[in-house]
Design a protein around this motif. Structure first.
Motif, PDB file in Angstrom:
ATOM      1  N   GLY A  52       0.802  -1.228   0.000  1.00 59.41           N
ATOM      2  CA  GLY A  52       0.000   0.000   0.000  1.00 59.41           C
ATOM      3  C   GLY A  52       0.830   1.270   0.000  1.00 59.41           C
ATOM      4  O   GLY A  52       0.284   2.365  -0.137  1.00 59.41           O
ATOM      5  N   VAL A  53       2.145   1.179   0.161  1.00 65.67           N
ATOM      6  CA  VAL A  53       3.002   2.367   0.143  1.00 65.67           C
ATOM      7  C   VAL A  53       3.510   2.550  -1.282  1.00 65.67           C
ATOM      8  O   VAL A  53       4.065   1.625  -1.872  1.00 65.67           O
ATOM      9  CB  VAL A  53       4.176   2.215   1.136  1.00 65.67           C
ATOM     10  CG1 VAL A  53       5.125   3.395   1.030  1.00 65.67           C
ATOM     11  CG2 VAL A  53       3.648   2.083   2.553  1.00 65.67           C
ATOM     12  N   ARG A  54       3.293   3.777  -1.832  1.00 67.06           N
ATOM     13  CA  ARG A  54       3.549   3.961  -3.259  1.00 67.06           C
ATOM     14  C   ARG A  54       4.399   5.198  -3.523  1.00 67.06           C
ATOM     15  O   ARG A  54       4.463   6.124  -2.727  1.00 67.06           O
ATOM     16  CB  ARG A  54       2.221   4.158  -4.016  1.00 67.06           C
ATOM     17  CG  ARG A  54       1.283   2.971  -3.919  1.00 67.06           C
ATOM     18  CD  ARG A  54      -0.069   3.199  -4.599  1.00 67.06           C
ATOM     19  NE  ARG A  54      -0.447   4.588  -4.750  1.00 67.06           N
ATOM     20  CZ  ARG A  54      -0.664   5.186  -5.914  1.00 67.06           C
ATOM     21  NH1 ARG A  54      -0.534   4.522  -7.044  1.00 67.06           N
ATOM     22  NH2 ARG A  54      -1.024   6.456  -5.967  1.00 67.06           N
ATOM     23  N   SER A  55       4.998   5.173  -4.707  1.00 65.63           N
ATOM     24  CA  SER A  55       5.698   6.368  -5.197  1.00 65.63           C
ATOM     25  C   SER A  55       5.302   6.479  -6.669  1.00 65.63           C
ATOM     26  O   SER A  55       5.936   5.887  -7.543  1.00 65.63           O
ATOM     27  CB  SER A  55       7.207   6.171  -5.027  1.00 65.63           C
ATOM     28  OG  SER A  55       7.913   7.304  -5.456  1.00 65.63           O
ATOM     29  N   ALA A  56       4.201   7.211  -6.919  1.00 65.80           N
ATOM     30  CA  ALA A  56       3.622   7.251  -8.266  1.00 65.80           C
ATOM     31  C   ALA A  56       4.427   8.195  -9.158  1.00 65.80           C
ATOM     32  O   ALA A  56       4.940   9.222  -8.688  1.00 65.80           O
ATOM     33  CB  ALA A  56       2.174   7.720  -8.184  1.00 65.80           C
ATOM     34  N   ALA A  57       4.511   7.847 -10.446  1.00 60.19           N
ATOM     35  CA  ALA A  57       5.291   8.666 -11.391  1.00 60.19           C
ATOM     36  C   ALA A  57       4.801  10.115 -11.401  1.00 60.19           C
ATOM     37  O   ALA A  57       5.609  11.051 -11.468  1.00 60.19           O
ATOM     38  CB  ALA A  57       5.208   8.048 -12.786  1.00 60.19           C
ATOM     39  N   ALA A  58       3.484  10.323 -11.325  1.00 61.87           N
ATOM     40  CA  ALA A  58       2.947  11.695 -11.366  1.00 61.87           C
ATOM     41  C   ALA A  58       3.404  12.475 -10.129  1.00 61.87           C
ATOM     42  O   ALA A  58       3.723  13.673 -10.214  1.00 61.87           O
ATOM     43  CB  ALA A  58       1.423  11.652 -11.419  1.00 61.87           C
ATOM     44  N   ASP A  59       3.459  11.808  -8.979  1.00 60.61           N
ATOM     45  CA  ASP A  59       3.910  12.489  -7.757  1.00 60.61           C
ATOM     46  C   ASP A  59       5.411  12.765  -7.816  1.00 60.61           C
ATOM     47  O   ASP A  59       5.891  13.781  -7.306  1.00 60.61           O
ATOM     48  CB  ASP A  59       3.561  11.640  -6.526  1.00 60.61           C
ATOM     49  CG  ASP A  59       2.052  11.545  -6.333  1.00 60.61           C
ATOM     50  OD1 ASP A  59       1.369  12.562  -6.538  1.00 60.61           O
ATOM     51  OD2 ASP A  59       1.565  10.442  -6.012  1.00 60.61           O
ATOM     52  N   GLU A  60       6.157  11.851  -8.430  1.00 65.20           N
ATOM     53  CA  GLU A  60       7.604  12.076  -8.577  1.00 65.20           C
ATOM     54  C   GLU A  60       7.864  13.294  -9.463  1.00 65.20           C
ATOM     55  O   GLU A  60       8.725  14.129  -9.162  1.00 65.20           O
ATOM     56  CB  GLU A  60       8.274  10.816  -9.137  1.00 65.20           C
ATOM     57  CG  GLU A  60       8.192   9.653  -8.143  1.00 65.20           C
ATOM     58  CD  GLU A  60       8.894   8.380  -8.616  1.00 65.20           C
ATOM     59  OE1 GLU A  60       9.379   8.361  -9.774  1.00 65.20           O
ATOM     60  OE2 GLU A  60       8.956   7.431  -7.825  1.00 65.20           O
TER      61      GLU A  60
END
Ligand SMILES: NC(=O)c1ccc[n+]([C@@H]2O[C@H](COP(=O)([O-])OP(=O)(O)OC[C@H]3O[C@@H](n4cnc5c(N)ncnc54)[C@H](OP(=O)(O)O)[C@@H]3O)[C@@H](O)[C@H]2O)c1
Length: 267
Positions: free
Chosen positions: A248-256
């Motif tokens: 459930g822990v994410r690092s989405a491309a859009a947020d990056e």
């Protein structure tokens, strides 16, 4: 068995001693100029001593040595004074116990742990750049807006962890930006430092018996200063580690992309 119960993640001293059985000698650093931020105490000081012993010429950037890195003008002056370095270690960090803002109007953990590191990376050419992140960062998804405008009531532990997640992402983004240099993020484990005892007194009291020494916490920082490693990766105890180990822990491309844009807008 008892040790595994006292140090379930291997972040403490028992974990370090287990992992260190496979370590070789640290690489020599002769002739290298190494800047370590926050080398006046804690992990930074241990990193500096180890780098000195391995032959490097080292520099400290901390308030004690006249460099408040939350002040953009001091970051620029530091880069100008040093010109360039071989290795830049982003070690200075803070976990505020209450909301504090810099003169620039940024929340303190964001300003020191993240914004200052982006500015210094941009201002000071270095062949290798290392972010001293934290296991706490692994608990948080990358969330840009709540990090730039922390929700009330202020929770310093969450804010700190958000900046530490963002540091891991930043190493990856800089690796894309500058393919000819090497960018790494690492996690030092849990070490007994002034920062831990002042920011997390209860955690410090409960875990004191199993905390790493500052030298043990600094080991992978020092190793990364000299080792040839793949750029853009995350490290723990001299091994590449999974930066997203929790469900459930994410690092989405859009947020990056949003993180990069926000940091660039502050240059
Ligand atoms: N210790 C641990 O278990 C642990 C675990 C995970 C991650 N980390 C990370 O490891 C790094 C070092 O942690 P530590 O425990 O050694 O911390 P620490 O004992 O609090 O030391 C922090 C260092 O940062 C410097 N510093 C603070 N504010 C500064 C500013 N505005 N400008 C320049 N330097 C500043 C301090 O020196 P001055 O006071 O002289 O400025 C000090 O040298 C941090 O990034 C932390 O997040 C530590």
């Amino acid at each position: 068995m008892l040790e595994r119960l006292r140090d379930p993640f291997g972040f403490g001293r028992p974990g370090f001693e287990r992992h260190a059985k496979d370590f070789g000698d640290l690489p020599r650093l002769d002739g290298l100029r190494v800047l370590i931020t926050g080398a006046s105490g804690g992990l930074g000081q241990a990193t500096r001593s180890a780098c000195d012993a391995l032959g490097a010429t080292t520099f400290d950037a901390s308030r004690s040595s006249g460099w408040d890195l939350t002040d953009p003008a001091r970051v620029g002056a530091l880069a100008e004074e040093l010109g360039e370095v071989d290795v830049l270690v982003h070690n200075a960090g803070v976990l505020p116990t209450a909301y504090q803002e810099t003169a620039e109007g940024l929340e303190l953990a964001l300003a020191l742990n993240l914004v200052a590191t982006h500015r210094l990376t941009r201002a000071l050419p270095a062949k290798k750049v290392i972010w001293v992140s934290s296991g706490g960062g692994l608990t948080q998804s990358l969330e840009v807006e709540p990090m730039f405008s922390p929700p009330k009531p202020y929770d310093g532990v969450v804010q700190y962890a958000r900046t530490k997640r963002a540091e891991i992402v930043l190493a990856k983004l800089w690796a894309r930006e500058r393919p000819n240099s090497c960018f790494s993020a690492m996690h030092p484990g849990w070490a007994d430092t002034p920062g831990v005892s002042s920011s997390l007194p209860t955690f410090h009291k409960l875990t004191k018996g199993v905390l790493r020494t500052p030298e043990q916490g600094a080991d992978t920082i020092v190793w990364l200063c000299g080792a040839q490693v793949e750029t853009g990766k995350f490290w723990f105890d001299r091994s590449q580690a999974d930066a997203l180990p929790l469900p459930g822990v994410r690092s989405a491309a859009a947020d990056e992309a949003a993180l990069w844009a926000r940091l660039e807008s502050l240059l």
